[in-house]
Design an enzyme around this catalytic site. Structure first.
Site, PDB file in Angstrom:
ATOM      1  N   ASP A  94       7.021 -22.950  69.441  1.00 43.60           N
ATOM      2  CA  ASP A  94       6.219 -24.079  69.236  1.00 43.60           C
ATOM      3  C   ASP A  94       7.065 -25.128  70.392  1.00 43.60           C
ATOM      4  OD1 ASP A  94       4.394 -26.083  69.054  1.00 43.60           O
ATOM      5  OD2 ASP A  94       5.104 -26.320  66.986  1.00 43.60           O
ATOM      6  N   ASP A 129       2.206 -30.278  74.533  1.00 44.03           N
ATOM      7  CA  ASP A 129       0.946 -31.162  74.529  1.00 44.03           C
ATOM      8  C   ASP A 129       1.298 -32.312  73.698  1.00 44.03           C
ATOM      9  OD1 ASP A 129       1.450 -29.670  72.237  1.00 44.03           O
ATOM     10  OD2 ASP A 129      -0.921 -29.650  71.429  1.00 44.03           O
ATOM     11  N   CYS A 281       2.640 -12.008  39.235  1.00 43.53           N
ATOM     12  CA  CYS A 281       2.772 -11.320  40.712  1.00 43.53           C
ATOM     13  C   CYS A 281       3.937 -10.158  40.407  1.00 43.53           C
ATOM     14  CB  CYS A 281       3.371 -12.448  41.637  1.00 43.53           C
ATOM     15  SG  CYS A 281       3.873 -11.837  43.321  1.00 43.53           S
ATOM     16  N   CYS A 286       9.543 -11.412  42.392  1.00 45.06           N
ATOM     17  CA  CYS A 286       8.817 -11.787  41.013  1.00 45.06           C
ATOM     18  C   CYS A 286       9.251 -10.531  39.914  1.00 45.06           C
ATOM     19  CB  CYS A 286       7.501 -11.833  41.072  1.00 45.06           C
ATOM     20  SG  CYS A 286       7.115 -13.350  42.055  1.00 45.06           S
TER      21      CYS A 286
END
Ligand code: ZN
Length: 534
Positions: A94, A129, A281, A286
């Site tokens: 980025d 940008d 999960c 987990c």
């Protein structure tokens, strides 16, 4: 992998589509990966997770910030970003534009950041940008769009390598007209990927409706063969919605940021570690652990573990979204997710308001029928498509209409009670058989065996509002036929709603109601036979 010969439009191959979403493959000079994909954003200043970690999670493309990388590499300023991150596959960088948004200035020039991304051997680069942000007024929004376009031209002029996929950002913020202009301008330029800027604040404030408008506005102007990246979207609960609107790529550090504040991501929402007794999960982080055990770990251990789970929750959902697209079930997934939070329900309602856009890109025939869960499903593109098809069926004007209940069976003609009645009259030119059905409203016998009518599964009973709405559709259709006479076989509450509607709309002398619960089909056949012979 050598992609230097690839034209920008060849780097992205689409395999399956549903709504505006698609499953595709994106190829860069360092490898390929499936989309929809989320680039986990990695901080170049921290000890990286590295190749082995990401590969075990099935992740083949990550992202880092070129600006932070440059600041952190004082000793070796041009170090290959793959070495810094210990990751050989696709690395996207980025530009640092987000830092402008946050801190109001970056001490690098736009062309420097392009050259820098080339020097560190990035695979996917973003030009510097100007993010519009969502507090900008119209004038500021217009300026950010114009300035981003000017910088895009400058970036495309100074770039030297053609093996990097460049991202053309679309700005404009909440000013939809500017989003449209920005997308139109970027579409003309030679970018491989487009990205929509500034959604993070809208997501944080749950203003999903505005975001839906922005994505659709951009999507309508951008070339469909280029992937669309949504900057900064990283919650598994949201992926399905953004993918349904045509977003292919996401990037986020949320998995790590949430982990640092002991928050556990699931596709149904965020849960505080403190409130949990069990992990719902069985990912590598987990399984075999309980929340209370994890709470006792040191902070770095806990953050690592929660980050690992959070990432897997994101990728598990992305795999589910891709499978839903392949099976033509993306809308069903959205309906499920929309029940987890009112903001998501509002988001789905807004998406539904663009049903024409969705319908155009949804395959006309799918491998499976659709599920109908009542009025919430009315906006699904297949039902919208059916309405359009119904409008194109040639009108059998002046015919005698036999209006039968369509229930339980698909195709509706297969209902054993009325099967022989239908076959006796369906070839008569002066007869039009129409079923009144709940998902579809009117189904003329010509459409009974077409997709998705014949394959739909759903509730054949509804509430009075739904009966009324569908009865209006049924009688609206019958009225268009200008029938000589309509024989209505009344069954159940829905049948009575259709009867009430015929009395409101059609001339009374032209309707013959028959009590379908008490009258044998043979009796109806006799009566109908005499009627058309008369
Ligand atoms: Zn887990």
């Amino acid at each position: 992998m050598n992609t230097s010969a690839l034209e920008p439009h060849e780097c992205f191959r689409v395999h399956s589509k549903d709504l505006l979403g698609r499953v595709g493959t994106l190829t860069t000079k360092s490898g390929e990966f499936q989309t929809p994909h989320m680039f986990p954003v990695v901080d170049p200043n921290r000890t990286p997770f590295g190749q082995k970690f990401f590969n075990e999670l099935g992740i083949h493309a990550i992202m880092t910030n070129a600006y932070l990388h440059r600041r952190a590499r004082v000793q070796r300023p041009r170090e290959n970003v793959h070495d810094t991150l210990q990751f050989k596959e696709t690395v996207a960088t980025d530009s640092g534009a987000y830092q402008i948004l946050q801190y109001g200035g970056v001490e690098v020039k736009p062309q420097e950041i392009v050259q820098y991304q080339e020097e560190i051997d990035t695979d996917i680069g973003v030009i510097l940008d100007i993010p519009t942000g969502f507090r900008s007024d119209a004038a500021r929004s217009e300026w950010t769009v114009s300035e981003t376009v000017r910088r895009a031209d400058e970036a495309l002029r100074v770039r030297k390598r053609n093996d990097i996929l460049w991202v053309g950002p679309v700005q404009g913020g909440v000013h939809i007209e500017q989003v449209r202009r920005s997308a139109r301008e970027m579409a003309k330029r030679n970018f491989s990927i487009h990205a929509l800027g500034s959604p993070t604040e809208l997501m944080e404030s749950q203003r999903f409706e505005v975001l839906v408008d922005m994505i659709i506005a951009a999507k309508r102007e951008l070339p469909p063969n280029r992937p669309l990246h949504l900057f900064g979207a990283g919650h598994p609960a949201m992926f399905g919605f953004f993918v349904a609107l045509g977003c292919d790529l996401f990037d986020s550090a949320a998995y790590a940021l949430y982990a640092r504040s002991d928050r556990y991501l699931t596709a149904e929402g965020t849960v505080e570690l403190l409130d949990m007794e069990e992990f719902p999960c069985s990912c590598s982080a987990c399984s075999g652990r309980t929340p209370s055990e994890v709470r006792k770990l040191t902070v770095p251990e806990r953050v690592d573990l929660l980050s690992t789970h959070n990432l897997q929750a994101c990728f598990s959902e992305l795999r589910g979204v891709r499978e839903a697209i392949r099976r033509g079930r993306l809308w069903d997934l959205l309906e499920t997710r929309a029940h987890t939070h009112p903001a998501l329900k509002r988001c789905l309602n807004r998406i539904a308001s663009y049903s024409a856009d969705l319908e155009r890109s949804t395959p006309v025939v799918k491998p499976h029928g659709i599920f109908y869960f009542g009025p919430v499903s009315n906006n699904r593109p297949e039902l919208q498509g059916y309405k359009a098809r119904l409008a194109r069926v040639p009108i059998n004007a002046g015919s005698t209409v036999l209006l039968l209940p369509g229930r339980w069976r698909r195709p509706y003609r297969a209902d054993p009670r009325y099967r022989s009645l239908v076959s006796q009259f369906e070839d008569e030119r002066s007869v039009q058989i129409v079923f009144y059905t709940l998902p579809f409203g009117p189904v003329p016998s010509e459409l009974d065996e077409t997709y998705p009518v014949a394959q739909t599964e759903g509730l054949d009973t509804g509430d009075s509002n739904e009966h009324l709405a569908k009865a209006e559709m049924v009688i609206g259709y019958v009225n268009r036929l200008k029938p000589r006479m309509t024989v209505l076989v009344v069954q159940g509450d829905y049948g009575r709603a259709v009867l009430a509607e015929t009395r409101r709309v059609l001339p009374k002398t032209r309707v013959k109601p028959v009590d379908g619960e008490k009258t044998e089909p043979e009796t109806i056949a006799n009566m109908f036979g005499k009627l058309i012979a008369a």
